[in-house]
Motif scaffolding. Structure first.
Motif, PDB file in Angstrom:
ATOM      1  N   GLN A  57     -11.764   9.437   6.841  1.00  0.00           N
ATOM      2  CA  GLN A  57     -10.780   8.535   6.448  1.00  0.00           C
ATOM      3  C   GLN A  57     -10.679   7.347   7.505  1.00  0.00           C
ATOM      4  O   GLN A  57     -10.110   7.382   8.447  1.00  0.00           O
ATOM      5  N   GLN A  59     -10.247   3.968   6.371  1.00  0.00           N
ATOM      6  CA  GLN A  59      -9.734   2.814   5.484  1.00  0.00           C
ATOM      7  C   GLN A  59      -8.292   3.034   5.090  1.00  0.00           C
ATOM      8  O   GLN A  59      -8.241   3.975   4.108  1.00  0.00           O
ATOM      9  N   ARG A  61      -4.964   2.456   2.692  1.00  0.00           N
ATOM     10  CA  ARG A  61      -4.992   1.915   1.443  1.00  0.00           C
ATOM     11  C   ARG A  61      -3.361   1.741   1.002  1.00  0.00           C
ATOM     12  O   ARG A  61      -2.466   2.849   1.238  1.00  0.00           O
ATOM     13  N   THR A  64      -4.552   1.630  -5.089  1.00  0.00           N
ATOM     14  CA  THR A  64      -6.033   1.684  -5.060  1.00  0.00           C
ATOM     15  C   THR A  64      -6.808   0.379  -4.237  1.00  0.00           C
ATOM     16  O   THR A  64      -7.692   0.423  -4.228  1.00  0.00           O
ATOM     17  N   ARG A  65      -5.733  -0.369  -3.603  1.00  0.00           N
ATOM     18  CA  ARG A  65      -6.498  -1.516  -2.818  1.00  0.00           C
ATOM     19  C   ARG A  65      -6.437  -0.999  -1.329  1.00  0.00           C
ATOM     20  O   ARG A  65      -5.541  -0.342  -1.032  1.00  0.00           O
ATOM     21  N   ARG A  66      -7.486  -1.772  -0.713  1.00  0.00           N
ATOM     22  CA  ARG A  66      -7.499  -1.656   0.759  1.00  0.00           C
ATOM     23  C   ARG A  66      -6.438  -2.243   1.161  1.00  0.00           C
ATOM     24  O   ARG A  66      -5.993  -3.427   0.919  1.00  0.00           O
ATOM     25  N   GLN A  68      -4.777  -3.909   5.195  1.00  0.00           N
ATOM     26  CA  GLN A  68      -5.153  -4.217   6.498  1.00  0.00           C
ATOM     27  C   GLN A  68      -4.387  -3.324   7.435  1.00  0.00           C
ATOM     28  O   GLN A  68      -3.374  -2.757   7.103  1.00  0.00           O
TER      29      GLN A  68
END
Length: 186
Positions: A57, A59, A61, A64-66, A68
């Motif tokens: 893991q 990233q 989220r 459903t989007r990444r 920052q």
């Protein structure tokens, strides 16, 4: 080129010859309470299931989007968690209708987050036995159709066998969610 040792080859041959009736299931990443290995009912027989999960893991989220780093409000910013989970499950069929299983997980995990309050990166790396589980499965119905459909009632208890306190590089205890054991609270 990899060479197989003579002892390894002999061990593989021994296991191949000793397996009078072996079954396999498709691979999956699943809950340790998953009793998929118990679908093969042979009264009075044991079966053993060894599975391994690897989840990286890295990233954050939002839906459903990444996201920052820093976009999710918290007192610390999650950076990365690597989970490695090996589970050994011993199954026993008391009868065609009643099956028991004992699952013992081994957790190897590394976790890193940025602590906003102290302005420092905190890291944990540990490997230990997790919470064991005992499960029972009772067949309520079995059809005679070629698909061999069944209806099962499943129940289990998680035992507080795993370590609940792991210390990171700054001396702080790990969050409950990353410790190998939960104390059977979840």
């Amino acid at each position: 080129m990899r060479h197989v040792s003579v002892a390894g080859a002999l061990l593989l041959l021994l296991f191949s010859l000793a397996a009078f009736n072996a079954h396999a299931s498709c691979g999956s990443s699943s809950c340790p309470i998953d009793l998929h290995a118990l679908q093969f009912v042979d009264e009075g027989r044991f079966s053993l299931d060894l599975s391994f999960q690897y989840i990286d893991q890295d990233q954050p989220r939002i839906g459903t989007r990444r996201a920052q780093f820093g976009e999710i409000a918290s007192d610390h910013e999650e950076r990365r968690t690597i989970n490695r989970l090996a589970s050994l499950q011993l199954n026993y069929a008391l009868s065609e209708r009643l099956q028991l299983a004992l699952t013992v997980p081994y957790v190897s995990r590394s976790h890193e987050h940025f602590d906003e309050e102290n302005a420092e990166v905190e890291r944990w790396n540990f490997s230990d036995v997790g919470d064991a589980a005992v499960q029972a499965r009772l067949r309520l119905f079995a059809s005679d159709a070629p698909a061999h459909s069944s209806l099962w009632l499943t129940g289990g208890v998680k035992l507080p066998t795993g370590t609940t306190h792991e210390t990171g590089d700054t001396g702080e205890d790990a969050e409950v969610t990353i410790a190998p054991g939960t104390g059977s609270q979840g």
